[in-house]
Design a protein around this motif. Structure first.
Motif, PDB file in Angstrom:
ATOM      1  N   LEU A   1      -8.533  -6.116   3.047  1.00  0.00           N
ATOM      2  CA  LEU A   1      -7.333  -6.816   2.596  1.00  0.00           C
ATOM      3  C   LEU A   1      -7.534  -7.411   1.200  1.00  0.00           C
ATOM      4  O   LEU A   1      -6.641  -7.359   0.353  1.00  0.00           O
ATOM      5  CB  LEU A   1      -6.959  -7.911   3.595  1.00  0.00           C
ATOM      6  N   LEU A   2      -8.709  -7.978   0.953  1.00  0.00           N
ATOM      7  CA  LEU A   2      -9.000  -8.537  -0.359  1.00  0.00           C
ATOM      8  C   LEU A   2      -9.007  -7.444  -1.431  1.00  0.00           C
ATOM      9  O   LEU A   2      -8.641  -7.686  -2.585  1.00  0.00           O
ATOM     10  CB  LEU A   2     -10.343  -9.264  -0.349  1.00  0.00           C
ATOM     11  N   SER A   3      -9.410  -6.244  -1.040  1.00  0.00           N
ATOM     12  CA  SER A   3      -9.446  -5.121  -1.976  1.00  0.00           C
ATOM     13  C   SER A   3      -8.065  -4.508  -2.198  1.00  0.00           C
ATOM     14  O   SER A   3      -7.854  -3.780  -3.173  1.00  0.00           O
ATOM     15  CB  SER A   3     -10.395  -4.026  -1.468  1.00  0.00           C
ATOM     16  N   GLU A   4      -7.148  -4.774  -1.276  1.00  0.00           N
ATOM     17  CA  GLU A   4      -5.812  -4.163  -1.312  1.00  0.00           C
ATOM     18  C   GLU A   4      -4.732  -5.125  -1.794  1.00  0.00           C
ATOM     19  O   GLU A   4      -3.545  -4.894  -1.574  1.00  0.00           O
ATOM     20  CB  GLU A   4      -5.459  -3.646   0.086  1.00  0.00           C
ATOM     21  N   ASP A   5      -5.137  -6.218  -2.439  1.00  0.00           N
ATOM     22  CA  ASP A   5      -4.200  -7.212  -2.983  1.00  0.00           C
ATOM     23  C   ASP A   5      -3.436  -7.963  -1.891  1.00  0.00           C
ATOM     24  O   ASP A   5      -2.406  -8.587  -2.184  1.00  0.00           O
ATOM     25  CB  ASP A   5      -3.176  -6.557  -3.934  1.00  0.00           C
TER      26      ASP A   5
END
Length: 312
Positions: A171-175
């Motif tokens: 999720l952190l990588s996917e904005d």
């Protein structure tokens, strides 16, 4: 809280008069699923008059067990994890060095040397906890021992999907910062210290603090964020707009940096320790055609951050 670092072979022995409840797991992120494991351990320990403890590992087992997917950055690096667990009122934090030798232990040896040998009477773990050589030990094998009781915490889900550290990293990588924060049960944070930068921001009206992370954090995706932050031991919460990126308007193939423009703040804080709380994703990092376009975008980012943080 006493932090006890264990090696293989384990020679540590607790006081014979102390009986222990232990929560088992790596616990990177201490997300809401992890919190249920730890809170259950605390509840059982207090009910039965046992010492409260957590047993975790360092480094992540993938460093030893996987050549392709080694996890060397963390949502909660070990020193941060220690601080957070201390707030739970834990008596003991056992940190087991996950080495090649330790990875070869049979499940039975792990149980006898690290649990029974430490006078553990209650074990609390997630339903999918595994241990011992090739991960052959499980909650089911722990139930075979009479020396302690085992409490298994069922899978905690969000919208039908397992809450896990892996999911939060995705999720952190996917904005999807707000969703990640919801699963963490708090705003994702990164602790660091303020270092000298290029000082370009102050020349265009937006001075920034350049943040050097104190530990090996997993970074959110490159982009611009609305953040809050604290400085040193001062509990005052400041608002800001932050960027994670390579500053493509000025550089090619430059290292990733974290910069924060603190809103309505003009002190010099080089060398100060700060904690940045990542509240909202605003936009991806962009390369602008000149300073005027960049300044216009930064002002829009600042206005957006003020709006998003109005209730903070």
């Amino acid at each position: 809280m006493e932090v006890i670092r264990l090696q293989y072979p384990n020679e540590f022995k607790v006081n014979e008069d102390e009986q222990i409840a232990v929560a088992l797991g790596f616990f990177d992120g201490l997300h809401i699923g992890h919190q249920e494991v730890i809170n259950t351990m605390i509840e059982i320990a207090e009910k039965k008059g046992l010492k409260k403890s957590v047993l975790t590992f360092d480094p992540h087992p993938s460093v030893v067990l996987s050549q392709k997917q080694q996890r060397t950055t963390y949502i909660t690096p070990l020193p941060v994890k220690e601080k957070m667990l201390e707030e739970y009122g834990i008596d003991y934090l056992f940190v087991v060095n996950f080495s090649s030798e330790f990875a070869q232990l049979s499940p039975d040896t792990f149980v006898k040397d690290y649990l029974i040998g430490s006078n553990v009477k209650e074990v609390i773990a997630g339903f999918d906890f595994s241990y011992g050589y090739m991960g052959k030990g499980s909650v089911a094998t722990l139930e075979q021992y009479s020396e302690f009781n085992i409490t298994s915490i069922v899978q905690k889900e969000d919208d039908g999907e397992k809450i896990s550290t892996t999911r939060i990293r995705e999720l952190l990588s996917e904005d999807k910062l707000e969703e990640a924060n919801r699963l963490l049960g708090r705003s994702y944070s990164i602790e660091g210290f303020v270092v000298q930068g290029e000082k370009r921001g102050r020349t265009i009206g937006f001075p920034t603090a350049n943040i050097e992370p104190s530990y090996k954090y997993f970074l959110p995706s490159l982009g611009v964020y609305a953040v809050t932050l604290t400085i040193g031991s001062d509990p005052t919460v400041y608002k800001g707009v932050a960027s994670i990126g390579v500053k493509p308007t000025f550089h090619e193939n430059h290292k990733v940096t974290i910069e924060v423009h603190i809103i309505d703040y003009d002190r010099t804080i080089y060398g100060e320790t700060v904690t940045v709380y990542w509240e909202h994703f605003i936009r991806h990092e962009l390369k602008f055609d000149g300073l005027d376009a960049l300044i216009e975008a930064i002002q829009e980012d600042k206005d957006k951050a003020i709006e998003l943080l109005k209730d903070k």
